[in-house]
Scaffold this active site. Structure first.
Site, PDB file in Angstrom:
ATOM      1  N   GLU A 133      27.867 -47.223   2.242  1.00 15.12           N
ATOM      2  CA  GLU A 133      29.095 -46.754   1.596  1.00 15.12           C
ATOM      3  C   GLU A 133      28.740 -45.500   0.804  1.00 15.12           C
ATOM      4  O   GLU A 133      28.287 -45.563  -0.322  1.00 15.12           O
ATOM      5  CB  GLU A 133      29.695 -47.836   0.697  1.00 15.12           C
ATOM      6  CG  GLU A 133      31.119 -47.525   0.297  1.00 15.12           C
ATOM      7  CD  GLU A 133      31.795 -48.646  -0.474  1.00 15.12           C
ATOM      8  OE1 GLU A 133      33.006 -48.520  -0.711  1.00 15.12           O
ATOM      9  OE2 GLU A 133      31.133 -49.634  -0.851  1.00 15.12           O
ATOM     10  N   HIS A 198      37.023 -43.648   0.403  1.00 13.77           N
ATOM     11  CA  HIS A 198      36.889 -42.768  -0.769  1.00 13.77           C
ATOM     12  C   HIS A 198      37.250 -41.332  -0.373  1.00 13.77           C
ATOM     13  O   HIS A 198      36.452 -40.413  -0.475  1.00 13.77           O
ATOM     14  CB  HIS A 198      35.479 -42.855  -1.337  1.00 13.77           C
ATOM     15  CG  HIS A 198      35.187 -44.189  -1.952  1.00 13.77           C
ATOM     16  ND1 HIS A 198      35.405 -44.466  -3.285  1.00 13.77           N
ATOM     17  CD2 HIS A 198      34.717 -45.339  -1.406  1.00 13.77           C
ATOM     18  CE1 HIS A 198      35.079 -45.727  -3.536  1.00 13.77           C
ATOM     19  NE2 HIS A 198      34.663 -46.283  -2.413  1.00 13.77           N
ATOM     20  N   ASP A 281      34.310 -57.291  -0.657  1.00 12.46           N
ATOM     21  CA  ASP A 281      33.815 -56.141  -1.427  1.00 12.46           C
ATOM     22  C   ASP A 281      33.234 -56.635  -2.754  1.00 12.46           C
ATOM     23  O   ASP A 281      33.310 -55.954  -3.775  1.00 12.46           O
ATOM     24  CB  ASP A 281      34.932 -55.124  -1.672  1.00 12.46           C
ATOM     25  CG  ASP A 281      34.412 -53.762  -2.127  1.00 12.46           C
ATOM     26  OD1 ASP A 281      33.186 -53.538  -2.051  1.00 12.46           O
ATOM     27  OD2 ASP A 281      35.215 -52.934  -2.582  1.00 12.46           O
TER      28      ASP A 281
END
Length: 395
Positions: A133, A198, A281
């Site tokens: 990530e 993001h 998550d």
């Protein structure tokens, strides 16, 4: 050969729930499902009586950072194994350990630790590959990611990372960044899933990225663009693209907090169970009591507060991470979002398996697939978790 037999359960199949059936497993695989009156026991059978409870495929968490007081970024085998054992208690049989944006040194250490931990992992959820990530994110949508390490994709850098680990199966990236489209093609060549995350992209940039392999969206609604204005003109964002691109898959943090009831129902109405994966998550606070915790590594993470079923920034201005478990996600979809149990289970099993291209071996209770099984009651409380035919948790 010793058989694992599950009797007296409500067996959840992809399109139905069956009773009066027996689930037979041999050599870590599901052998067959037979009618109860056709079952012939053998002296050395290991029999689990489901006692009228539900029998489902093991839960697959394709985006997870920690739990039980550990984070994968701690960089220790103990942390990896602790997370796997913690989440096994909640029905997770397979997980994709996820990194945070960090230094190259931390990332290389994570790779090395993963290689060691996956060999020693016999008591918890199985590791099925790594999810990177970052660090290729939009500074405007960094969220809880450390902005110090954000950068644009450079071939010499990401190729070096790819050469350092054969365990990467997905990589979350902001597709509007210079170099991201080219990187998407490279990841496809390595059979790695490029995922949108993001990001401050507009619809047109997402459609370009989709053609380059970005067929999945990381934690929909979290840290991403929606309708925006540029030079007075309105543009659709990543959220809108998720709905307009029919074959785009998404994952949602279905804890009822990151996405409240109306949004859970909205996503489900327009994407459906075959295009939605549930993910925790989760950070280190999952499975832990309320109070202070740390997001990210013990050495370089930031303090957060766990309360109201979520991690918050110390000033309580924003969420700082999930403390969800996979059974909680299923429970939330059923009890809060009014989704059928069959479809809630699909989003926690077969859909993530298909997104990750492991559905030939995992994701449903079918002959020839891994004997990954979870038994739970009407409130989705876990009674047994079975990974590849071995019981790794019993209440």
């Amino acid at each position: 050969m010793k058989r694992l037999i599950i009797t007296n359960g409500k067996i959840i199949l992809p399109t139905s729930i069956e009773t009066d059936k027996i689930l037979i497993c041999i050599n870590q695989k599901i052998r067959q499902i037979v009618a109860s009156n056709e079952f012939m026991p053998q002296p050395d059978d290991q029999i689990i009586d489901a006692a009228g409870n539900y029998v489902a495929p093991g839960f697959i968490d394709m985006h997870i950072h920690g739990g039980g007081g550990h984070d994968f970024m701690d960089g220790t085998v103990e942390a990896f194994l602790g997370i796997a054992e913690t989440h096994a208690k909640y029905g997770t049989t397979s997980m994709v350990p996820t990194t945070l944006t960090c230094s190259d040194t931390e990332l290389m250490n994570t790779f090395a630790t993963y290689r060691k931990a996956k060999v020693l992992n016999t008591k918890g959820a199985k590791f099925i590959g790594l999810h990177l990530e970052g660090p290729y994110f939009s500074p405007k949508q960094s969220g809880a990611q450390d902005p110090i390490y954000l950068k644009k994709p450079q071939p010499e850098e990401y190729n070096a990372i790819l050469e350092s680990s054969e365990d990467i199966i997905r990589w979350s990236i902001a597709p509007e960044l210079e170099g991201a489209i080219k990187m998407g093609h490279v990841l496809q060549e390595h059979h790695i899933l490029p995922s949108i995350a993001h990001t401050d992209a507009i619809y047109e940039e997402v459609t370009q990225a989709y053609k380059a392999g970005y067929t999945h969206i990381t934690h929909l609604y979290s840290a991403m663009s929606s309708v925006t204005r540029r030079n007075a003109f309105r543009y659709a964002g990543v959220v809108e693209a998720a709905y307009l691109i029919d074959d785009m898959t998404v994952e949602i943090i279905a804890d009822g907090i990151h996405l409240p009831k109306p949004l859970l129902q909205f996503v489900y109405k327009f994407k459906g169970a075959d295009k939605i994966a549930l993910c925790t998550d989760a950070m280190r606070g999952a499975g832990m009591p309320d109070g202070e915790s740390i997001l990210g590594s013990l050495a370089n993470g930031q303090k957060v507060i766990i309360e109201d079923g979520v991690a918050k920034m110390p000033d309580r201005s924003a969420f700082a991470g999930s403390v969800a478990t996979t059974n909680r996600l299923v429970r939330t979809m059923v009890q809060l979002a009014d989704v059928s149990l069959i479809n809630a289970i699909r989003m926690m099993t077969l859909t993530p398996a298909r997104i990750l291209h492991i559905d030939k071996s995992k994701g449903s209770l079918e002959a020839g697939k891994d004997a990954d099984i979870v038994i739970f009651d009407n409130q989705i409380n876990i009674i047994h978790t079975i990974s590849e035919g071995h019981v790794i948790y019993s209440k």
